[in-house]
Design an enzyme around this catalytic site. Sequence first.
Site, PDB file in Angstrom:
ATOM      1  N   LYS A  72       0.180   4.231  -0.243  1.00 21.92           N
ATOM      2  CA  LYS A  72      -0.399   5.366   0.377  1.00 21.92           C
ATOM      3  C   LYS A  72      -0.287   6.832  -0.246  1.00 21.92           C
ATOM      4  O   LYS A  72      -0.246   6.523  -1.662  1.00 21.92           O
ATOM      5  CB  LYS A  72      -0.050   5.667   1.932  1.00 21.92           C
ATOM      6  N   GLU A 108      -5.162  -4.838  10.616  1.00 25.40           N
ATOM      7  CA  GLU A 108      -4.134  -3.967  10.861  1.00 25.40           C
ATOM      8  C   GLU A 108      -4.256  -3.123  12.185  1.00 25.40           C
ATOM      9  O   GLU A 108      -5.149  -2.292  12.016  1.00 25.40           O
ATOM     10  CB  GLU A 108      -4.241  -2.939   9.599  1.00 25.40           C
ATOM     11  N   HIS A 122      -9.471   1.384   4.989  1.00 23.64           N
ATOM     12  CA  HIS A 122      -8.232   1.442   5.678  1.00 23.64           C
ATOM     13  C   HIS A 122      -8.332   2.064   7.030  1.00 23.64           C
ATOM     14  O   HIS A 122      -9.026   3.018   6.893  1.00 23.64           O
ATOM     15  CB  HIS A 122      -6.947   1.774   4.793  1.00 23.64           C
ATOM     16  N   GLY A 154       2.719   1.995  10.905  1.00 18.18           N
ATOM     17  CA  GLY A 154       3.966   3.217  10.777  1.00 18.18           C
ATOM     18  C   GLY A 154       4.591   3.632  11.826  1.00 18.18           C
ATOM     19  O   GLY A 154       5.204   4.605  11.933  1.00 18.18           O
ATOM     20  N   ASN A 189       0.946  -1.158   0.111  1.00 16.71           N
ATOM     21  CA  ASN A 189      -0.204  -0.192   0.146  1.00 16.71           C
ATOM     22  C   ASN A 189       0.822   1.389  -0.014  1.00 16.71           C
ATOM     23  O   ASN A 189       1.558   1.727   1.107  1.00 16.71           O
ATOM     24  CB  ASN A 189      -0.781   0.062   1.211  1.00 16.71           C
ATOM     25  N   GLU A 217      -6.740   4.522   8.021  1.00 17.94           N
ATOM     26  CA  GLU A 217      -6.362   6.044   7.939  1.00 17.94           C
ATOM     27  C   GLU A 217      -7.794   6.517   7.217  1.00 17.94           C
ATOM     28  O   GLU A 217      -7.993   7.672   7.686  1.00 17.94           O
ATOM     29  CB  GLU A 217      -5.102   6.296   6.873  1.00 17.94           C
ATOM     30  N   SER A 268       3.646  -2.307  10.083  1.00 19.26           N
ATOM     31  CA  SER A 268       5.357  -2.549  10.239  1.00 19.26           C
ATOM     32  C   SER A 268       5.713  -3.690  10.219  1.00 19.26           C
ATOM     33  O   SER A 268       6.541  -4.445  10.824  1.00 19.26           O
ATOM     34  CB  SER A 268       5.616  -2.094  12.022  1.00 19.26           C
TER      35      SER A 268
HETATM   36  P1  13P Z   1       3.276   0.317   7.852  1.00 21.70           P
HETATM   37  O1  13P Z   1       3.781  -1.077   7.079  1.00 21.70           O
HETATM   38  O2  13P Z   1       3.931   1.502   7.287  1.00 21.70           O
HETATM   39  O3  13P Z   1       3.110   0.196   9.382  1.00 21.70           O
HETATM   40  O4  13P Z   1       1.752   0.487   7.175  1.00 21.70           O
HETATM   41  C1  13P Z   1       1.006  -0.435   7.321  1.00 21.70           C
HETATM   42  C2  13P Z   1      -0.275  -0.252   6.599  1.00 21.70           C
HETATM   43  O5  13P Z   1      -1.313   0.711   7.100  1.00 21.70           O
HETATM   44  C3  13P Z   1      -0.640  -0.847   5.275  1.00 21.70           C
HETATM   45  O6  13P Z   1      -1.579  -0.784   4.801  1.00 21.70           O
END
Ligand code: 13P
Length: 251
Positions: free
Chosen positions: A11, A167, A95, A173, A9, A97, A213
């Site tokens: 982002k 997740e 997601h 992150g 992803n 976010e 992560s």
């Molecule tokens: P990270 O791997 O940067 O922690 O992000 C995970 C994520 O949100 C994938 O959709």
Amino acid sequence: MRKLLLAGNWKMNKNVAESVELAQTLVEKLKGITDKDILICPTFTALSEVSKVIKGTNIALGAQNMYFEKNGAFTGEISPDMLKSAGCSHVILGHSERRQIFNETDEMVNKKALLALEEGLIPVVCIGETLEQREAGEALGVVETQLRGSLNNIVGDDILKVIVAYEPVWAIGTGKTATPVEAEEVHAYIRKIFSDIFGSKNAEIIRILYGGSVKPDNSAELMGQKDIDGALIGGAALKAEAFEQIIKVAK
Ligand code: 13P
């Protein structure tokens, strides 16, 4: 046996040229891998160009979001047909976010999932608890509510096309990964709830990805868990070498 799916992803990172460059590098590095499925999800503006780069390779293309209407006066939104015409086979939905920053609800995610399936896109439906919820002992309950709400009214074989991504928000992150035991506990629970709703046969088939992560040094152990069928990778998917390593060590 469920085939592992490793998904990146990207982002809100990388412009068109940068996305094309990363995709080209990945095509080279990942060619020949057939025992795992690979998916990349760039930003909307890069989808068409990236799709040309990965056409005919072992890498599939996904978007990071879509709207739950087919077309119309929805300024700034993207329809499933637009994603398909840009080369997408998959779409990430709900997601954390999107849920946290843009107030997406289970009901919205559900409408999106239903439309994605109707339009022939594979939804990657994300669920996961916050740190507060985990510390309050609510992780499993939150995940169950999100799963039931997001997959409401999906009938027949359509459910087999759905991919679930667990997740935990506190692991995204932050560099803080769920331990393989913590992650497996929730994955097993998700599969159990899935089995209650959609039957045990279907529950054995669907794939549940872990995200938060994921890095080259924790991929093997996480992916080795019984109910973890792949990963949704953020930061590490932006670096070709790291993404390649995560995929190669996953068993
Ligand atoms: P990270 O791997 O940067 O922690 O992000 C995970 C994520 O949100 C994938 O959709």
